[in-house]
Scaffold this motif. Structure first.
Motif, PDB file in Angstrom:
ATOM      1  N   ALA A  46      90.125   9.557 -52.326  1.00 40.65           N
ATOM      2  CA  ALA A  46      90.083   9.976 -53.817  1.00 40.65           C
ATOM      3  C   ALA A  46      89.934   8.907 -54.718  1.00 40.65           C
ATOM      4  O   ALA A  46      88.992   8.988 -55.606  1.00 40.65           O
ATOM      5  N   VAL A  47      90.804   7.962 -54.657  1.00 42.19           N
ATOM      6  CA  VAL A  47      90.754   6.719 -55.668  1.00 42.19           C
ATOM      7  C   VAL A  47      89.592   6.060 -55.638  1.00 42.19           C
ATOM      8  O   VAL A  47      88.880   5.652 -56.627  1.00 42.19           O
ATOM      9  N   LEU A  48      88.918   5.693 -54.416  1.00 44.94           N
ATOM     10  CA  LEU A  48      87.831   4.952 -54.406  1.00 44.94           C
ATOM     11  C   LEU A  48      86.559   5.853 -54.467  1.00 44.94           C
ATOM     12  O   LEU A  48      85.441   5.222 -55.294  1.00 44.94           O
ATOM     13  N   GLN A  49      86.727   7.039 -54.679  1.00 47.44           N
ATOM     14  CA  GLN A  49      85.699   8.089 -55.196  1.00 47.44           C
ATOM     15  C   GLN A  49      85.768   8.198 -56.720  1.00 47.44           C
ATOM     16  O   GLN A  49      84.565   8.964 -57.307  1.00 47.44           O
ATOM     17  N   SER A  50      86.723   7.870 -57.579  1.00 48.40           N
ATOM     18  CA  SER A  50      86.830   8.208 -58.679  1.00 48.40           C
ATOM     19  C   SER A  50      86.597   7.004 -59.553  1.00 48.40           C
ATOM     20  O   SER A  50      87.123   5.841 -59.046  1.00 48.40           O
ATOM     21  N   LYS A  51      86.088   7.216 -60.551  1.00 54.59           N
ATOM     22  CA  LYS A  51      85.870   6.070 -61.629  1.00 54.59           C
ATOM     23  C   LYS A  51      87.030   5.642 -62.479  1.00 54.59           C
ATOM     24  O   LYS A  51      86.927   4.807 -63.345  1.00 54.59           O
ATOM     25  N   LYS A  52      88.114   6.654 -62.633  1.00 54.82           N
ATOM     26  CA  LYS A  52      89.119   6.633 -63.692  1.00 54.82           C
ATOM     27  C   LYS A  52      90.537   5.463 -63.191  1.00 54.82           C
ATOM     28  O   LYS A  52      91.191   5.205 -64.104  1.00 54.82           O
ATOM     29  N   TYR A  53      90.211   5.033 -61.945  1.00 55.17           N
ATOM     30  CA  TYR A  53      91.047   4.127 -61.457  1.00 55.17           C
ATOM     31  C   TYR A  53      90.955   2.725 -61.758  1.00 55.17           C
ATOM     32  O   TYR A  53      89.808   2.071 -61.632  1.00 55.17           O
ATOM     33  N   SER A  54      91.957   1.819 -61.771  1.00 60.61           N
ATOM     34  CA  SER A  54      91.588   0.387 -62.280  1.00 60.61           C
ATOM     35  C   SER A  54      91.164  -0.305 -60.927  1.00 60.61           C
ATOM     36  O   SER A  54      91.163   0.230 -59.649  1.00 60.61           O
ATOM     37  N   LYS A  55      90.534  -1.612 -61.098  1.00 63.32           N
ATOM     38  CA  LYS A  55      90.069  -2.250 -59.985  1.00 63.32           C
ATOM     39  C   LYS A  55      91.214  -2.690 -59.154  1.00 63.32           C
ATOM     40  O   LYS A  55      90.889  -2.650 -57.718  1.00 63.32           O
ATOM     41  N   ASP A  56      92.187  -2.764 -59.555  1.00 60.69           N
ATOM     42  CA  ASP A  56      93.416  -3.311 -58.933  1.00 60.69           C
ATOM     43  C   ASP A  56      93.943  -2.121 -57.965  1.00 60.69           C
ATOM     44  O   ASP A  56      94.118  -2.318 -56.678  1.00 60.69           O
ATOM     45  N   THR A  57      93.866  -0.630 -58.504  1.00 62.23           N
ATOM     46  CA  THR A  57      94.464   0.368 -57.664  1.00 62.23           C
ATOM     47  C   THR A  57      93.236   0.598 -56.622  1.00 62.23           C
ATOM     48  O   THR A  57      93.471   1.083 -55.337  1.00 62.23           O
TER      49      THR A  57
END
Length: 80
Positions: A54-65
Motif C-alpha cells: 500500500a505504501v508503494l502504491q500511494s503518493k503520500k509517503y516519503s521517498k524514505d518510507t
C-alpha cells in the motif's frame, strides 16, 4: 526460504527512522522489519507485506518510507 538481506544503506535508513521522533507509525513498522531482516533469514510477514504494498502504491509517503517498503517486499515470502 528467501536468502535476501537488508542492505547496509537501508539498515542505516531504518535505524535513523526508528530514532526519529517524528517518523510515522508505518515508517517505524517498516524500519523495524528491515532491521529484523538484516543479517538473518527472517522474512516479511503477510500483514506487513500488505502494508508495504500500500505504501508503494500511494503518493503520500516519503521517498524514505517507500525505500523501506520496497526492501520489506523484496524479502517477502514468494509463495504468498
Amino acid at each position: 526460504m528467501n536468502k535476501k538481506r537488508t542492505s547496509p544503506d537501508v539498515t542505516s535508513l531504518a535505524s535513523r527512522t526508528l530514532r526519529d521522533p517524528s517518523a510515522s507509525e508505518i515508517a517505524r513498522s517498516l524500519a523495524a522489519s528491515c532491521l529484523s531482516q538484516s543479517g538473518t533469514s527472517n522474512q516479511t510477514g503477510a500483514d506487513l507485506e500488505t502494508k508495504a504494498s500500500a505504501v508503494l502504491q500511494s503518493k503520500k509517503y516519503s521517498k524514505d518510507t517507500q525505500t523501506l517498503a520496497a526492501s520489506v517486499l523484496a524479502q517477502s515470502n514468494r509463495k504468498r
